[in-house]
Design a protein around this motif. Structure first.
Motif, PDB file in Angstrom:
ATOM      1  N   LYS A  55     -39.670   5.902  10.817  1.00 44.73           N
ATOM      2  CA  LYS A  55     -38.453   6.603  10.381  1.00 44.73           C
ATOM      3  C   LYS A  55     -38.782   8.051   9.783  1.00 44.73           C
ATOM      4  CE  LYS A  55     -35.329   2.953   9.943  1.00 44.73           C
ATOM      5  NZ  LYS A  55     -34.429   2.264   8.720  1.00 44.73           N
ATOM      6  N   GLU A  59     -38.208  11.845  11.279  1.00 48.30           N
ATOM      7  CA  GLU A  59     -37.549  12.896  10.743  1.00 48.30           C
ATOM      8  C   GLU A  59     -38.299  14.059  10.219  1.00 48.30           C
ATOM      9  OE1 GLU A  59     -35.266  10.034   7.606  1.00 48.30           O
ATOM     10  OE2 GLU A  59     -34.335  12.052   7.710  1.00 48.30           O
ATOM     11  N   TYR A  62     -38.723  16.365  13.304  1.00 44.65           N
ATOM     12  CA  TYR A  62     -37.385  17.193  13.500  1.00 44.65           C
ATOM     13  C   TYR A  62     -37.051  17.960  12.314  1.00 44.65           C
ATOM     14  CZ  TYR A  62     -36.956  14.813  17.984  1.00 44.65           C
ATOM     15  OH  TYR A  62     -36.981  14.368  19.513  1.00 44.65           O
ATOM     16  N   ASP A 107     -36.176  11.563  -1.214  1.00 42.50           N
ATOM     17  CA  ASP A 107     -35.579  10.918  -0.441  1.00 42.50           C
ATOM     18  C   ASP A 107     -36.055  10.521   0.966  1.00 42.50           C
ATOM     19  OD1 ASP A 107     -32.303  11.757  -1.780  1.00 42.50           O
ATOM     20  OD2 ASP A 107     -33.555  10.162  -2.120  1.00 42.50           O
TER      21      ASP A 107
ATOM     22  N   SER B  49     -29.928  -2.277   7.856  1.00 45.25           N
ATOM     23  CA  SER B  49     -31.228  -1.681   8.354  1.00 45.25           C
ATOM     24  C   SER B  49     -30.857  -1.130   9.659  1.00 45.25           C
ATOM     25  CB  SER B  49     -32.139  -2.996   8.647  1.00 45.25           C
ATOM     26  OG  SER B  49     -33.348  -2.424   9.318  1.00 45.25           O
ATOM     27  N   ASP B  52     -29.261   2.164   8.902  1.00 48.34           N
ATOM     28  CA  ASP B  52     -30.246   3.245   8.595  1.00 48.34           C
ATOM     29  C   ASP B  52     -30.963   4.024   9.549  1.00 48.34           C
ATOM     30  OD1 ASP B  52     -33.316   3.412   6.823  1.00 48.34           O
ATOM     31  OD2 ASP B  52     -31.313   4.520   6.067  1.00 48.34           O
ATOM     32  N   THR B  53     -31.220   3.137  10.770  1.00 51.68           N
ATOM     33  CA  THR B  53     -31.882   3.823  11.858  1.00 51.68           C
ATOM     34  C   THR B  53     -31.077   4.655  12.610  1.00 51.68           C
ATOM     35  OG1 THR B  53     -33.133   1.418  12.179  1.00 51.68           O
ATOM     36  CG2 THR B  53     -33.158   3.009  14.018  1.00 51.68           C
ATOM     37  N   THR B  56     -30.433   7.740  10.671  1.00 54.22           N
ATOM     38  CA  THR B  56     -31.923   8.681  10.725  1.00 54.22           C
ATOM     39  C   THR B  56     -32.042   9.172  12.190  1.00 54.22           C
ATOM     40  OG1 THR B  56     -33.117   6.773   9.485  1.00 54.22           O
ATOM     41  CG2 THR B  56     -34.613   8.327  10.978  1.00 54.22           C
ATOM     42  N   SER B  59     -30.185  12.522  12.410  1.00 57.25           N
ATOM     43  CA  SER B  59     -30.926  13.847  11.849  1.00 57.25           C
ATOM     44  C   SER B  59     -31.895  14.146  12.864  1.00 57.25           C
ATOM     45  CB  SER B  59     -31.789  13.235  10.642  1.00 57.25           C
ATOM     46  OG  SER B  59     -32.596  12.414  10.687  1.00 57.25           O
ATOM     47  N   THR B  60     -31.851  13.558  14.009  1.00 58.70           N
ATOM     48  CA  THR B  60     -32.974  14.043  14.822  1.00 58.70           C
ATOM     49  C   THR B  60     -32.335  14.615  16.251  1.00 58.70           C
ATOM     50  OG1 THR B  60     -33.486  11.961  15.868  1.00 58.70           O
ATOM     51  CG2 THR B  60     -34.810  12.813  13.962  1.00 58.70           C
ATOM     52  N   LYS B  92     -30.221   8.473   1.561  1.00 61.11           N
ATOM     53  CA  LYS B  92     -31.638   8.972   1.506  1.00 61.11           C
ATOM     54  C   LYS B  92     -31.458  10.607   2.251  1.00 61.11           C
ATOM     55  CE  LYS B  92     -33.748   4.644   2.385  1.00 61.11           C
ATOM     56  NZ  LYS B  92     -34.127   3.666   3.292  1.00 61.11           N
ATOM     57  N   GLY B  93     -30.612  11.271   1.301  1.00 58.70           N
ATOM     58  CA  GLY B  93     -30.569  12.663   1.662  1.00 58.70           C
ATOM     59  C   GLY B  93     -30.022  13.106   2.850  1.00 58.70           C
ATOM     60  N   LYS B  94     -29.630  12.210   3.823  1.00 57.19           N
ATOM     61  CA  LYS B  94     -28.885  12.312   5.128  1.00 57.19           C
ATOM     62  C   LYS B  94     -27.460  13.004   4.832  1.00 57.19           C
ATOM     63  CE  LYS B  94     -31.315   8.798   7.417  1.00 57.19           C
ATOM     64  NZ  LYS B  94     -32.191   8.418   6.116  1.00 57.19           N
TER      65      LYS B  94
END
Lengths: 170, 359
Positions: A55, A59, A62, A107, B49, B52-53, B56, B59-60, B92-94
């Protein structure tokens, strides 16, 4: 009469003996089950750790602060801009920004070391960029490698390389 | 004597059977209860979990809206963490803009890139069919209509499975809003900029008796020059419901009025329902902009040093942008608004001269 009494005591003794054997077998079964569960949990932990690294890698690839941009100002996948890599690396080492960068990217990267190495062409004069380093010492390390392209926008030259993530195993 | 002994032994046998039976039942009952608890924890962990995926991936991703199915669980967002059935996970910063609470077996996630002529970061907007949104504005208000349309365009309005439950209501029809039993209702008012801070918006009569936490409002005051083109900007005012059935400023955890730069931040303010949540994400966004500006400033300096075909790169503009993002107050926002078009123009000029782009 005496024989009847002795028979009754034997009956109770048998029952108690059976129960003892039953509980022993039960505990053996429980111990076996808990061992299986612990193995399963350890496997899940390892898979989770590997998933976390992948993961992070996704990130990183990107990240707008590292990625190449095409003519329509969209991110190009799997491509790192050479000047952005140098600027990012300098910023992480700049005393005025070192703490900001560490807090901003912890993070994402956590306790790991992220490096981008250029491998081809060999005479490119470009070696590696350590863009993040918070590797914990004296613990086992898990490494992940992902092929990437590093682009020099000044001459549109592309270089092959790889992204290396070294993650501290907890 | 022998007869009495037999009677005592029979009773003792029954007592013995009851005690052992209770022990065995208790033992298995404890195991079942613990296994149930472990199983629930495992399920929640798997959900976390998977989420989280999903986050994540957000963000892409590029501009997309999708529905995520989950077991029937409760979500709470209390930045920087979120909770699924009470289990905590860090974002986590997202950048996830979501209501503070929703429950259900699915949620929608809409991803957009926050782009001020260059990509900064992806925002993900999360909602759920139990949350209802009403845009309340003049039917002739082009900006309010464009915001509504940009969200409607992302989904099939005729589909019963609408991923974002949003309606456009005219100001005078506000009291026609019915309480359809949604768990959360968010009202978004669009007002003109008359130079003063707006007063608290009116509460539709059908919602005045709802629990306070279930109704919230946002007043959007677009800047007159910030409606055209892609760089929308203006002011945002957050309101919460009080016990008197009215809206009051949501300033219990900090400020209640903010700015937005770019439609993406405005969408974010629509999807969060608390001022504190927007404040946290807004500050993070400004931090990100500051860092990216600094990187582009250094990049421009390096390209100037390399003297690429006589191309000149305005690193000082990125320095100004970085400083404006650092302050992130009204002056800072005005600074950002002023610099972005200058950078866009510089980039176009460089492109026309066949120079490598500015970003």
């Amino acid at each position: 009469m005496k024989q009847k009494n002795k028979s009754a005591q034997l009956q109770i003794g048998e029952t108690i003996f059976i129960l003892i054997i039953f509980f022993i077998l039960l505990f053996i079964g429980l111990i076996f089950y808990s061992k299986v569960e612990m193995n399963s949990i350890a496997n899940t932990k390892q898979l989770d750790a590997e998933r976390e690294i992948l993961k992070s890698a996704l990130e990183i690839i990107y990240l707008p602060e590292l990625s190449c941009m095409d003519l329509s100002n969209e991110l190009s996948e799997g491509c790192f801009d050479l000047y952005k890599l140098e600027a990012f690396t300098d910023l992480t080492q700049d005393p005025n920004y070192e703490r900001t960068m560490r807090l901003e990217y912890y993070d994402l990267f956590a306790d790991s070391k992220v490096t981008i190495n250029v491998t081809f062409p060999k005479d490119s004069g470009i070696s590696e960029f350590v863009i993040y380093n918070r590797l914990v010492e004296n613990v086992s390390i898990k490494k992940t490698f992902i092929p990437v392209i590093v682009k020099d926008p000044s001459n549109e030259q592309n270089y092959f390389g790889y992204l290396k993530i070294e993650s501290s195993k907890k | 004597m022998a007869d009495k002994r037999a009677e005592i032994e029979v009773q003792f046998n029954w007592i013995f059977v009851l005690v052992i039976g209770a022990l065995i039942l208790g033992f298995f009952g404890t195991i079942i209860y613990q296994q149930k608890s472990i199983s629930e924890t495992k399920t929640t962990h798997e959900i976390l979990s998977r989420l989280d995926t999903v986050f994540t991936a957000s963000s892409t991703s590029k501009d997309k809206l999708e529905r995520i199915e989950t077991p029937d669980v409760e979500f709470r967002f209390n930045y920087p963490d979120y909770f699924v059935d009470g289990q905590r996970q860090n974002l986590k910063g997202k950048f996830i803009f979501a209501p503070s609470y929703f429950k259900g077996s699915s949620f929608s996630i809409w991803v957009k890139s926050w782009n001020l002529d260059f990509a900064i970061v992806n925002f993900a907007y999360v909602t759920n069919p139990t949350v209802r949104y009403y845009i309340i504005a003049d039917s002739n208000d082009p900006f309010a209509n464009s915001i509504n349309e940009s969200i409607e365009r992302k989904q099939d309005r005729d589909s019963p499975e609408n991923l974002i439950r949003m309606d456009f209501i005219e100001q005078e029809d506000m009291n026609k809003i019915e309480d359809k039993g949604y768990e959360r209702v968010r009202l978004i008012y669009f007002q003109e900029d008359n130079g003063d801070a707006p007063s608290a918006p009116p509460m539709p009569s059908s919602l005045s008796s709802r629990p306070n936490s279930e109704v919230s409002a946002l007043v959007v005051v677009p800047s007159p020059t910030g409606e055209d083109g892609d760089l929308a900007f203006g002011k945002l005012y957050f309101y919460k419901k009080n016990n008197q059935g009215q809206f009051v400023s949501d300033d219990s955890e900090g400020e209640s009025s903010f700015s937005y730069v770019g439609r993406e931040l405005l969408y974010g303010a629509i999807f969060v329902d608390k001022a504190a949540a927007y404040q946290y994400l807004f500050n993070k966004a400004m931090n990100k902009l500051e860092i990216i500006s600094k990187i582009y400033e250094q990049r421009a300096d390096m390209m100037n040093e390399d003297n690429i075909e006589g191309c000149g790169y305005p690193s000082q503009d990125f320095q100004l942008l970085s400083e404006a993002a650092k302050t992130s107050n009204v002056e800072g926002i005005n600074g950002i608004i002023g610099i972005i078009p200058v950078l866009a123009e510089s980039n176009e000029r460089l492109s026309a001269w066949s120079c490598p782009p500015l970003y």
